[in-house]
Design a protein around this motif. Sequence first.
Motif, PDB file in Angstrom:
ATOM      1  N   LYS A 145       6.430  33.716  -2.125  1.00 18.42           N
ATOM      2  CA  LYS A 145       7.455  32.691  -2.215  1.00 18.42           C
ATOM      3  C   LYS A 145       7.733  32.414  -3.687  1.00 18.42           C
ATOM      4  O   LYS A 145       6.832  32.042  -4.446  1.00 18.42           O
ATOM      5  CB  LYS A 145       7.003  31.414  -1.504  1.00 18.42           C
ATOM      6  CG  LYS A 145       6.880  31.546   0.007  1.00 18.42           C
ATOM      7  CD  LYS A 145       6.497  30.219   0.648  1.00 18.42           C
ATOM      8  CE  LYS A 145       7.588  29.182   0.441  1.00 18.42           C
ATOM      9  NZ  LYS A 145       7.247  27.892   1.112  1.00 18.42           N
ATOM     10  N   ALA A 147      14.260  39.667  -4.091  1.00 18.67           N
ATOM     11  CA  ALA A 147      14.276  39.861  -2.640  1.00 18.67           C
ATOM     12  C   ALA A 147      14.517  41.320  -2.283  1.00 18.67           C
ATOM     13  O   ALA A 147      13.869  41.865  -1.367  1.00 18.67           O
ATOM     14  CB  ALA A 147      15.359  38.987  -2.016  1.00 18.67           C
ATOM     15  N   CYS A 151      10.428  39.604  -1.777  1.00 17.22           N
ATOM     16  CA  CYS A 151      10.010  38.210  -1.904  1.00 17.22           C
ATOM     17  C   CYS A 151      10.968  37.271  -1.174  1.00 17.22           C
ATOM     18  O   CYS A 151      12.144  37.586  -0.968  1.00 17.22           O
ATOM     19  CB  CYS A 151       9.951  37.816  -3.375  1.00 17.22           C
ATOM     20  SG  CYS A 151       8.729  38.729  -4.342  1.00 17.22           S
ATOM     21  N   GLU A 152      10.452  36.089  -0.830  1.00 26.51           N
ATOM     22  CA  GLU A 152      11.275  35.001  -0.316  1.00 26.51           C
ATOM     23  C   GLU A 152      11.602  34.089  -1.492  1.00 26.51           C
ATOM     24  O   GLU A 152      10.694  33.580  -2.148  1.00 26.51           O
ATOM     25  CB  GLU A 152      10.527  34.218   0.763  1.00 26.51           C
ATOM     26  CG  GLU A 152      10.144  35.031   1.986  1.00 26.51           C
ATOM     27  CD  GLU A 152       9.345  34.202   2.979  1.00 26.51           C
ATOM     28  OE1 GLU A 152       9.424  32.952   2.906  1.00 26.51           O
ATOM     29  OE2 GLU A 152       8.635  34.806   3.812  1.00 26.51           O
ATOM     30  N   THR A 183      13.722  30.875  -3.361  1.00 22.39           N
ATOM     31  CA  THR A 183      14.524  29.651  -3.374  1.00 22.39           C
ATOM     32  C   THR A 183      15.115  29.515  -4.769  1.00 22.39           C
ATOM     33  O   THR A 183      14.379  29.474  -5.762  1.00 22.39           O
ATOM     34  CB  THR A 183      13.672  28.412  -3.053  1.00 22.39           C
ATOM     35  OG1 THR A 183      13.124  28.543  -1.736  1.00 22.39           O
ATOM     36  CG2 THR A 183      14.521  27.143  -3.116  1.00 22.39           C
ATOM     37  N   PRO A 185      16.195  37.138   2.380  1.00 22.95           N
ATOM     38  CA  PRO A 185      15.388  35.923   2.530  1.00 22.95           C
ATOM     39  C   PRO A 185      15.509  35.022   1.296  1.00 22.95           C
ATOM     40  O   PRO A 185      14.545  34.783   0.559  1.00 22.95           O
ATOM     41  CB  PRO A 185      13.971  36.464   2.700  1.00 22.95           C
ATOM     42  CG  PRO A 185      13.968  37.758   1.965  1.00 22.95           C
ATOM     43  CD  PRO A 185      15.340  38.342   2.170  1.00 22.95           C
ATOM     44  N   VAL A 186      16.728  34.542   1.057  1.00 15.22           N
ATOM     45  CA  VAL A 186      17.054  33.760  -0.133  1.00 15.22           C
ATOM     46  C   VAL A 186      17.760  32.477   0.282  1.00 15.22           C
ATOM     47  O   VAL A 186      18.692  32.512   1.095  1.00 15.22           O
ATOM     48  CB  VAL A 186      17.955  34.553  -1.100  1.00 15.22           C
ATOM     49  CG1 VAL A 186      18.445  33.666  -2.233  1.00 15.22           C
ATOM     50  CG2 VAL A 186      17.220  35.770  -1.652  1.00 15.22           C
ATOM     51  N   GLU A 187      17.316  31.360  -0.267  1.00 14.77           N
ATOM     52  CA  GLU A 187      17.977  30.075  -0.067  1.00 14.77           C
ATOM     53  C   GLU A 187      18.454  29.566  -1.413  1.00 14.77           C
ATOM     54  O   GLU A 187      17.687  29.494  -2.368  1.00 14.77           O
ATOM     55  CB  GLU A 187      17.016  29.063   0.561  1.00 14.77           C
ATOM     56  CG  GLU A 187      17.663  27.706   0.828  1.00 14.77           C
ATOM     57  CD  GLU A 187      16.693  26.683   1.383  1.00 14.77           C
ATOM     58  OE1 GLU A 187      17.160  25.685   1.963  1.00 14.77           O
ATOM     59  OE2 GLU A 187      15.460  26.875   1.222  1.00 14.77           O
ATOM     60  N   TYR A 234       4.928  27.216  -4.384  1.00 15.98           N
ATOM     61  CA  TYR A 234       5.407  28.573  -4.610  1.00 15.98           C
ATOM     62  C   TYR A 234       4.337  29.427  -5.286  1.00 15.98           C
ATOM     63  O   TYR A 234       3.567  28.937  -6.112  1.00 15.98           O
ATOM     64  CB  TYR A 234       6.676  28.547  -5.461  1.00 15.98           C
ATOM     65  CG  TYR A 234       7.818  27.816  -4.792  1.00 15.98           C
ATOM     66  CD1 TYR A 234       8.714  28.488  -3.969  1.00 15.98           C
ATOM     67  CD2 TYR A 234       7.977  26.440  -4.958  1.00 15.98           C
ATOM     68  CE1 TYR A 234       9.750  27.808  -3.343  1.00 15.98           C
ATOM     69  CE2 TYR A 234       9.007  25.759  -4.330  1.00 15.98           C
ATOM     70  CZ  TYR A 234       9.888  26.451  -3.526  1.00 15.98           C
ATOM     71  OH  TYR A 234      10.907  25.775  -2.895  1.00 15.98           O
TER      72      TYR A 234
END
Length: 383
Positions: A171, A187, A192-193, A195, A215-217, A230
């Motif tokens: 993360k 990603a 990786c995830e 943020t 997997p990205v916010e 994280y």
Amino acid sequence: MASNSANGSAVLPDSQSKRIAESLLEGSGIAFNGSNPWDIQVHDPAFFGKVIRGGSMALGETYMEGLWDCEQIDEMIVRLLNHGLGDRAESPLRRALYQLQSNFINLQSKTRAFIVGKQHYDLGNDLFERMLDSTMCYSCAYWKDTDDLHQAQLNKLDLAARKLGLEPGMKVLDIGCGWGSFAYHAATHYGCEVTGITISREQAEYARGRCKDLPVEIILEDYRDLTGEYDRIVSIGMFEHVGHKNYRTYFEAAKKLLKPDGLFVLHTIGSNGTSIGADPWINKYIFPNGVLPSVVQIARPTEDLFVMEDWQNFGADYDRTLMAWYERFERAWPDVKHNYNERTYRMFRYYLLICAGAFRARDIQLWQVVFSNRRPGRYDAPR
């Protein structure tokens, strides 16, 4: 090029202002209306009085107004800085007022943090897409073993990723994610995830579209409001907007968000000296409330929070990056100028070239600093 003797209330005649300006440039290698590409071609004699009274602010504003031109502004700035005019380009009164304001007002508070996003980063994705390469990195590239801007930006992203030791499933928090460059890279290439946070609505919308299948916010949020934990934190080209009143708060926030065995990479432009100040023209027209930290201003607020594992300077690469952006900007302008005006064109041209000159003169630096949360063992930074 402000003259301390000319900062009073009296307005000098243009001829007298010209003589003062010529005396300030004596020995710099720069001439007015000379034949060298770094010489200043004056179109309106009012230029002299305005610059003598207004210093570096007036130098930029009179260029935007078309009162003067210069074929190689970047080289002009190198010579001005090497001649020692950088420290004299701002009146003592203006400098004192800025320091007074910044001492009593948190210029980078949460309520003011979004100003730079609205003024600069939201200016227009059409312009930034053409000026930058396809990574949409708006920070210094790493030109090791390449002459190509796109590859140099990939090098920079991967340098930070390798310093973080990214692995699938981690993360990652990206503080100041811009148009999603690092989030996309981490990603896509490392699984990786991510943020990412930004204070620009245009950047957030663009980054969300770019990373929609990953997997990205992407969050429109200030770093002080973040929660969670994280494995890794990265911040590329954002720390310049934090401000001296908030440095400790920034690092405390990173400490709270980082796992005990985590790593944190900070990528920032830096100042050679510890002072509270900002270039007035850049502050007004490009990055409002921006300020460059010194080595001390980064090291001191991290005491008792992190272990500094590595500190790399590749500031000379920013000169090359800015010149690459400038060349792309010039080529792209005919396609986008219908959305802007001539003043914006001259503003951007001046901004890119004076910054390139400042890095070429080694007046400012670019640092990548690696911090750890007191993790055991030896850390060997990739290069």
